[in-house]
Design an enzyme around this catalytic site. Structure first.
Site, PDB file in Angstrom:
ATOM      1  N   LYS A 157      -8.260 -50.748   0.742  1.00  0.00           N
ATOM      2  CA  LYS A 157      -9.663 -50.514   0.380  1.00  0.00           C
ATOM      3  C   LYS A 157     -10.205 -51.632  -0.536  1.00  0.00           C
ATOM      4  O   LYS A 157      -9.428 -52.444  -1.059  1.00  0.00           O
ATOM      5  CB  LYS A 157      -9.777 -49.139  -0.296  1.00  0.00           C
ATOM      6  CG  LYS A 157      -9.460 -47.973   0.664  1.00  0.00           C
ATOM      7  CD  LYS A 157      -9.733 -46.616   0.001  1.00  0.00           C
ATOM      8  CE  LYS A 157      -9.466 -45.459   0.950  1.00  0.00           C
ATOM      9  NZ  LYS A 157      -9.776 -44.133   0.335  1.00  0.00           N
TER      10      LYS A 157
ATOM     11  N   TYR B 236     -15.587 -42.148   8.468  1.00  0.00           N
ATOM     12  CA  TYR B 236     -15.334 -40.967   7.642  1.00  0.00           C
ATOM     13  C   TYR B 236     -16.224 -39.779   8.036  1.00  0.00           C
ATOM     14  O   TYR B 236     -16.468 -38.892   7.210  1.00  0.00           O
ATOM     15  CB  TYR B 236     -15.516 -41.305   6.162  1.00  0.00           C
ATOM     16  CG  TYR B 236     -14.300 -41.954   5.514  1.00  0.00           C
ATOM     17  CD1 TYR B 236     -13.091 -41.269   5.427  1.00  0.00           C
ATOM     18  CD2 TYR B 236     -14.364 -43.226   4.967  1.00  0.00           C
ATOM     19  CE1 TYR B 236     -11.980 -41.840   4.829  1.00  0.00           C
ATOM     20  CE2 TYR B 236     -13.241 -43.811   4.354  1.00  0.00           C
ATOM     21  CZ  TYR B 236     -12.058 -43.103   4.282  1.00  0.00           C
ATOM     22  OH  TYR B 236     -10.949 -43.656   3.678  1.00  0.00           O
TER      23      TYR B 236
ATOM     24  N   HIS C  46      -6.175 -46.290   2.605  1.00  0.00           N
ATOM     25  CA  HIS C  46      -6.397 -45.164   3.512  1.00  0.00           C
ATOM     26  C   HIS C  46      -5.229 -45.123   4.481  1.00  0.00           C
ATOM     27  O   HIS C  46      -4.696 -46.172   4.861  1.00  0.00           O
ATOM     28  CB  HIS C  46      -7.690 -45.348   4.328  1.00  0.00           C
ATOM     29  CG  HIS C  46      -7.735 -44.467   5.550  1.00  0.00           C
ATOM     30  ND1 HIS C  46      -8.154 -43.162   5.486  1.00  0.00           N
ATOM     31  CD2 HIS C  46      -7.355 -44.694   6.833  1.00  0.00           C
ATOM     32  CE1 HIS C  46      -8.039 -42.619   6.703  1.00  0.00           C
ATOM     33  NE2 HIS C  46      -7.551 -43.534   7.526  1.00  0.00           N
TER      34      HIS C  46
ATOM     35  N   GLU D  15      -8.514 -43.328  15.102  1.00  0.00           N
ATOM     36  CA  GLU D  15      -8.870 -44.328  14.085  1.00  0.00           C
ATOM     37  C   GLU D  15      -8.474 -45.738  14.534  1.00  0.00           C
ATOM     38  O   GLU D  15      -9.201 -46.704  14.265  1.00  0.00           O
ATOM     39  CB  GLU D  15      -8.198 -43.978  12.751  1.00  0.00           C
ATOM     40  CG  GLU D  15      -8.776 -42.703  12.138  1.00  0.00           C
ATOM     41  CD  GLU D  15      -8.146 -42.344  10.810  1.00  0.00           C
ATOM     42  OE1 GLU D  15      -7.220 -43.053  10.346  1.00  0.00           O
ATOM     43  OE2 GLU D  15      -8.581 -41.348  10.204  1.00  0.00           O
TER      44      GLU D  15
HETATM   45  P1  RTP Z   1      -7.982 -41.381   2.956  1.00  0.00           P
HETATM   46  O1  RTP Z   1      -8.623 -40.576   4.078  1.00  0.00           O
HETATM   47  O2  RTP Z   1      -8.927 -42.401   2.365  1.00  0.00           O
HETATM   48  O3  RTP Z   1      -6.671 -41.963   3.391  1.00  0.00           O
HETATM   49  O4  RTP Z   1      -7.610 -40.413   1.746  1.00  0.00           O
HETATM   50  P2  RTP Z   1      -6.930 -38.988   1.820  1.00  0.00           P
HETATM   51  O5  RTP Z   1      -6.595 -38.624   3.248  1.00  0.00           O
HETATM   52  O6  RTP Z   1      -5.820 -39.000   0.831  1.00  0.00           O
HETATM   53  O7  RTP Z   1      -8.086 -38.055   1.286  1.00  0.00           O
HETATM   54  P3  RTP Z   1      -9.294 -37.355   2.086  1.00  0.00           P
HETATM   55  O8  RTP Z   1      -9.286 -35.915   1.720  1.00  0.00           O
HETATM   56  O9  RTP Z   1      -9.262 -37.724   3.540  1.00  0.00           O
HETATM   57  O10 RTP Z   1     -10.561 -37.999   1.400  1.00  0.00           O
HETATM   58  C1  RTP Z   1     -11.043 -39.278   1.789  1.00  0.00           C
HETATM   59  C2  RTP Z   1     -11.388 -40.077   0.542  1.00  0.00           C
HETATM   60  O11 RTP Z   1     -12.491 -39.451  -0.109  1.00  0.00           O
HETATM   61  C3  RTP Z   1     -12.341 -39.567  -1.510  1.00  0.00           C
HETATM   62  N1  RTP Z   1     -12.325 -38.237  -2.109  1.00  0.00           N
HETATM   63  N2  RTP Z   1     -12.984 -37.950  -3.178  1.00  0.00           N
HETATM   64  N3  RTP Z   1     -14.092 -36.577  -5.391  1.00  0.00           N
HETATM   65  C4  RTP Z   1     -13.287 -35.939  -4.580  1.00  0.00           C
HETATM   66  O12 RTP Z   1     -12.976 -34.791  -4.737  1.00  0.00           O
HETATM   67  C5  RTP Z   1     -12.732 -36.669  -3.457  1.00  0.00           C
HETATM   68  N4  RTP Z   1     -11.927 -36.157  -2.563  1.00  0.00           N
HETATM   69  C6  RTP Z   1     -11.665 -37.172  -1.701  1.00  0.00           C
HETATM   70  C7  RTP Z   1     -11.041 -40.277  -1.787  1.00  0.00           C
HETATM   71  O13 RTP Z   1     -11.324 -41.636  -2.056  1.00  0.00           O
HETATM   72  C8  RTP Z   1     -10.278 -40.124  -0.498  1.00  0.00           C
HETATM   73  O14 RTP Z   1      -9.388 -41.193  -0.304  1.00  0.00           O
HETATM   74 MG    MG Z   2      -8.009 -38.731   4.795  1.00  0.00          MG
END
Ligand code: RTP
Ligand code: MG
Length: 141
Positions: free
Chosen positions: A11, A51, A117, A128
């Protein structure tokens, strides 16, 4: 375990910190091979599309704005159980909760600027990968 492919993105925060190589080294030293890669500054539409699954979530606008704040490095990783292996190497979404030695524990600053990510299922990995790469851009090596 079977050979899988997964989509990974370094990122904007980690690209700005100049740690692409250190992150690639984590993949390579843990049995994941880079079979495609491109650096790109995503447009708003590209980030929103990528996203889209999160579009109703309160953090969606912040997430999109962060993902277009600078260039990203996008790669396809291949290896045994690549989807889960990459998620394990990344660590928890919130770097404060990420296990020691994971990419997010070592390189991420916050839940928004969380360095990487990784696809969260084999099915999403295929979608993806196709979002960013044509079939002939993947190395059959
Ligand atoms: P990613 O998709 O980026 O690999 O991350 P992840 O699976 O670990 O998390 P995901 O639930 O898919 O969320 C995507 C991205 O959104 C941001 N996020 N912010 N403020 C919040 O509660 C929150 N929750 C998620 C994070 O940057 C996350 O990587
Ligand atoms: Mg994710």
């Amino acid at each position: 375990m079977t050979i899988e492919r997964t989509l990974s993105i370094v990122k904007p925060d980690a690209v700005a910190k100049n740690v692409i190589g250190k992150i690639y080294s984590r993949f390579e030293s843990n049995g994941l091979k880079i079979v495609a890669a491109k650096m790109k500054h995503l447009s708003k539409a590209e980030a929103e599309g990528f996203y889209a699954v999160h579009k109703e979530r309160p953090f969606f606008a912040d997430l999109v704005n962060f993902m277009i704040s600078g260039p990203v490095m996008i790669q396809v990783l291949e290896g045994e159980g690549a989807v889960a292996k990459n998620r394990e190497l990344m660590g928890a979404t919130n770097p404060k909760e990420a296990a020691a030695g994971t990419i997010r524990a070592d390189f991420a600053d916050s839940i928004d600027a969380n360095a990487v990510h990784g696809s969260d299922s084999l099915e999403n990995a295929a979608t993806e990968i196709a979002y960013f790469f044509a079939a002939d851009e993947l190395c059959a090596c």
